[in-house]
Design a protein around this motif. Structure first.
Motif, PDB file in Angstrom:
ATOM      1  N   ALA A   1       0.834  -1.203   0.000  1.00 54.92           N
ATOM      2  CA  ALA A   1       0.000   0.000   0.000  1.00 54.92           C
ATOM      3  C   ALA A   1       0.870   1.256   0.000  1.00 54.92           C
ATOM      4  O   ALA A   1       0.541   2.247  -0.650  1.00 54.92           O
ATOM      5  CB  ALA A   1      -0.948  -0.002   1.196  1.00 54.92           C
ATOM      6  N   VAL A   2       1.988   1.226   0.714  1.00 54.18           N
ATOM      7  CA  VAL A   2       2.924   2.356   0.693  1.00 54.18           C
ATOM      8  C   VAL A   2       3.452   2.554  -0.724  1.00 54.18           C
ATOM      9  O   VAL A   2       3.485   3.672  -1.240  1.00 54.18           O
ATOM     10  CB  VAL A   2       4.095   2.145   1.686  1.00 54.18           C
ATOM     11  N   ARG A   3       3.862   1.467  -1.361  1.00 52.82           N
ATOM     12  CA  ARG A   3       4.369   1.557  -2.738  1.00 52.82           C
ATOM     13  C   ARG A   3       3.292   2.098  -3.693  1.00 52.82           C
ATOM     14  O   ARG A   3       3.570   2.943  -4.555  1.00 52.82           O
ATOM     15  CB  ARG A   3       4.847   0.189  -3.221  1.00 52.82           C
ATOM     16  N   ALA A   4       2.063   1.604  -3.542  1.00 50.65           N
ATOM     17  CA  ALA A   4       0.962   2.041  -4.406  1.00 50.65           C
ATOM     18  C   ALA A   4       0.645   3.522  -4.176  1.00 50.65           C
ATOM     19  O   ALA A   4       0.389   4.262  -5.129  1.00 50.65           O
ATOM     20  CB  ALA A   4      -0.276   1.186  -4.163  1.00 50.65           C
ATOM     21  N   TRP A   5       0.671   3.955  -2.924  1.00 50.82           N
ATOM     22  CA  TRP A   5       0.439   5.359  -2.577  1.00 50.82           C
ATOM     23  C   TRP A   5       1.489   6.247  -3.253  1.00 50.82           C
ATOM     24  O   TRP A   5       1.165   7.253  -3.869  1.00 50.82           O
ATOM     25  CB  TRP A   5       0.483   5.501  -1.053  1.00 50.82           C
ATOM     26  N   HIS A   6       2.738   5.851  -3.144  1.00 54.03           N
ATOM     27  CA  HIS A   6       3.841   6.624  -3.726  1.00 54.03           C
ATOM     28  C   HIS A   6       3.711   6.686  -5.250  1.00 54.03           C
ATOM     29  O   HIS A   6       3.815   7.764  -5.851  1.00 54.03           O
ATOM     30  CB  HIS A   6       5.169   5.992  -3.292  1.00 54.03           C
ATOM     31  N   ALA A   7       3.449   5.558  -5.870  1.00 56.30           N
ATOM     32  CA  ALA A   7       3.301   5.509  -7.328  1.00 56.30           C
ATOM     33  C   ALA A   7       2.116   6.353  -7.789  1.00 56.30           C
ATOM     34  O   ALA A   7       2.217   7.073  -8.795  1.00 56.30           O
ATOM     35  CB  ALA A   7       3.150   4.065  -7.797  1.00 56.30           C
ATOM     36  N   ALA A   8       1.001   6.282  -7.073  1.00 56.65           N
ATOM     37  CA  ALA A   8      -0.179   7.074  -7.440  1.00 56.65           C
ATOM     38  C   ALA A   8       0.128   8.560  -7.342  1.00 56.65           C
ATOM     39  O   ALA A   8      -0.295   9.352  -8.196  1.00 56.65           O
ATOM     40  CB  ALA A   8      -1.358   6.705  -6.546  1.00 56.65           C
ATOM     41  N   GLY A   9       0.863   8.950  -6.328  1.00 61.19           N
ATOM     42  CA  GLY A   9       1.226  10.357  -6.173  1.00 61.19           C
ATOM     43  C   GLY A   9       2.125  10.844  -7.289  1.00 61.19           C
ATOM     44  O   GLY A   9       1.935  11.943  -7.820  1.00 61.19           O
ATOM     45  N   LEU A  10       3.110  10.041  -7.662  1.00 56.24           N
ATOM     46  CA  LEU A  10       4.006  10.415  -8.767  1.00 56.24           C
ATOM     47  C   LEU A  10       3.240  10.528 -10.072  1.00 56.24           C
ATOM     48  O   LEU A  10       3.489  11.433 -10.878  1.00 56.24           O
ATOM     49  CB  LEU A  10       5.145   9.404  -8.899  1.00 56.24           C
ATOM     50  N   ALA A  11       2.267   9.637 -10.277  1.00 52.40           N
ATOM     51  CA  ALA A  11       1.470   9.645 -11.507  1.00 52.40           C
ATOM     52  C   ALA A  11       0.526  10.841 -11.584  1.00 52.40           C
ATOM     53  O   ALA A  11       0.080  11.202 -12.669  1.00 52.40           O
ATOM     54  CB  ALA A  11       0.671   8.340 -11.622  1.00 52.40           C
ATOM     55  N   ARG A  12       0.230  11.461 -10.439  1.00 55.59           N
ATOM     56  CA  ARG A  12      -0.710  12.585 -10.399  1.00 55.59           C
ATOM     57  C   ARG A  12      -0.029  13.922 -10.109  1.00 55.59           C
ATOM     58  O   ARG A  12      -0.642  14.833  -9.578  1.00 55.59           O
ATOM     59  CB  ARG A  12      -1.789  12.328  -9.355  1.00 55.59           C
TER      60      ARG A  12
END
Length: 128
Positions: free
Chosen positions: A78-89
């Motif tokens: 979930a930490v990895r997904a949160w970070h990736a989602a933030g970079l993508a947005r």
């Protein structure tokens, strides 16, 4: 005492809504339900309101120097997904997902939102 809300500045509510909807979804939260015509966007984080909006004085919003808001994640993925989602947005990396020595090895990551506010997500962070 109960913390009722946290408010950060935003110079672009639509951009903020997209960023936080994506990062909060990675942590299992629903999207923002604030109507588009409201002057702020907000999410309910288990009884605490997380709010973004323009500065009341009409000046551009700037991030806090030394301020960080930390969110709890249910796992390392979930930490990895949160970070990736933030970079993508439109967010920028302020610390890759990994065990953090400053947090006794808890798994965390840091981002700056599109307005420069510093955020973190952690799994296994002990506040004691």
């Amino acid at each position: 005492m109960v913390l009722k809300s946290v408010r950060l500045g935003s110079n672009d509510l639509a951009r903020s809504r997209a960023f936080y909807d994506a990062t909060f979804a990675a942590l299992g939260l629903p999207p923002c339900s604030t109507p588009d015509q409201y002057p702020v966007v907000m999410w309910d984080l288990d009884g605490t309101r997380f709010v973004l909006g323009p500065a009341r004085d009409g000046e551009p919003c700037t991030p806090a120097n030394g301020g960080t808001i930390i969110f709890e994640a249910q796992g390392d993925e979930a930490v990895r997904a949160w970070h990736a989602a933030g970079l993508a947005r439109g967010g920028t990396c302020a610390g890759a997902p990994e065990p953090k020595p400053q947090a006794r090895g808890a798994f965390g990551a840091y981002l700056r939102d599109p307005d420069g506010n510093k955020l973190a997500a952690y799994h296994g962070l002990s506040m004691g």
